[in-house]
Design an enzyme around this catalytic site. Sequence first.
Site, mmCIF file in Angstrom:
data_model
loop_
_atom_site.group_PDB
_atom_site.id
_atom_site.type_symbol
_atom_site.label_atom_id
_atom_site.label_comp_id
_atom_site.label_asym_id
_atom_site.label_seq_id
_atom_site.Cartn_x
_atom_site.Cartn_y
_atom_site.Cartn_z
ATOM 1 N N ASP A 88 -1.301 -11.453 1.139
ATOM 2 C CA ASP A 88 -1.802 -10.271 1.839
ATOM 3 C C ASP A 88 -0.722 -9.208 1.902
ATOM 4 O O ASP A 88 0.478 -9.502 1.784
ATOM 5 C CB ASP A 88 -2.319 -10.632 3.244
ATOM 6 C CG ASP A 88 -1.222 -11.112 4.179
ATOM 7 O OD1 ASP A 88 -0.336 -11.871 3.728
ATOM 8 O OD2 ASP A 88 -1.249 -10.750 5.378
ATOM 9 N N GLU A 150 0.027 -13.230 6.673
ATOM 10 C CA GLU A 150 1.388 -13.064 7.164
ATOM 11 C C GLU A 150 1.595 -11.680 7.746
ATOM 12 O O GLU A 150 2.300 -11.509 8.749
ATOM 13 C CB GLU A 150 2.379 -13.306 6.024
ATOM 14 C CG GLU A 150 3.835 -13.478 6.476
ATOM 15 C CD GLU A 150 4.603 -12.171 6.631
ATOM 16 O OE1 GLU A 150 5.687 -12.191 7.242
ATOM 17 O OE2 GLU A 150 4.112 -11.122 6.137
#
Length: 443
Positions: A88, A150
């Site tokens: 991500d 994250e």
Amino acid sequence: MSDVRGAVDAVMPGVVVDLEQLVAIPSVSSLPEHDGDVARCAAEVQRLLEELGCPSVRLLEAGGKPAVYGHFPAPEGAPTVLLYAHYDVQPTGERSAWTAEPFRATERDGRLFGRGTADDKGGLAVHLAALRAFEGRPPVGVKVFVEGEEEIGSPSMPALLDTFADELSADVFVIADSVNWEVGKPSLTTSLRGTVDAEVTVSTLATGLHSGQFGGVVPDALTALCRLLATLHDENGDVAVAGLLGSDDVSVEYPEDRLREETGVLDGVEWIGTGSLAARMWTKPAATVLAIDATPVRDASNTLSPTARAKVSLRLAPGDDADRAAVALARHLREHAEWGVRVDVVPGQAASGSEIAMTDERAAASVAAFDEAFGVTPVQIGCGGSIPIVAEFAARNPGALVLVTAVVDPTSRMHGIDESLDLGDLAKAAAAEALLLENLSQL
């Protein structure tokens, strides 16, 4: 002389192509409108591992974004290494400020530009290159764990670690998500700061009032909030929240001219805090006002604000306890408000920092691998940022070594405009990781 470096060089062109394809997927975990892109990126990572011939590839889910997991079983007597990255990415910010389309990787002057090139799809590319160098048959057991949240604080990580404890255990962990000392000079991060944050709301009125009619008597919430936020620092710029730990013990100094160049701080702006620059960034706490909710300037009227809200963050010294620090932050905000205003504090995330001892033969094997790949001994540094998974892996795997490596350099602009990585360092980082796997197999 090992032939691993030659094998890495041979696979790098294909790895760069795959990295470019990953960058093209806008996997922004913080924006719901990109949920489909997040899922698409997870599927692409899964496909890449399957293409490698990984015997076991699947998605791990525990109520959040999917994580991709692959397992290459260990040869007899060999240790198991878990390779971590995240797919991500951060939002782009003002897209018109980019010199090229952020979700179309662009090569220029030996660097690859695009959102996620450095943080952390570049880390994933390092893992892919190392495994391809061994043609999908690494000399040690390898677990690949690539998460998808994250950048939003990994909210489902504790549940993932609880639910998949066996899958996410290892003898050595490689977290490819830090920063190198400079282009061509690698680092191993041996300390990380922890983090806590909170939302604080100041209220003074049931409703807004005319500032001309009642100003000078009735406090407005925004002014009261500003005065409260100002108490987070003392007159030197050091954090004023009582009870936080801090240290001046750093092994590397940070050159001031380099810091000015890297940060782009404006002429005349002074540094805050006291002590060495490295300590202020790595081993002492920091306080930041991340956001304020208030009336936008374009909508301003002559009104006393009844409420105002802010999000504040603390970075913690590596040895500090995050839960205790969260209590200290909330107490400070409640006790330092003036004029009897109402203060509500909602705690947010809390994650402790890490200190990594590079003292055993596994650590020596990692230093040797980076030394061979880069031609220079890696610098052991601290990092002002927080990677909570480092402390989690260490706590849940007593005796394991958690290595924090990097493909990013100080000019990579992670989270910023024109994020990029140096393609030469990408190849060297991949060679270092492949050499590390080979070195660990020989212990």
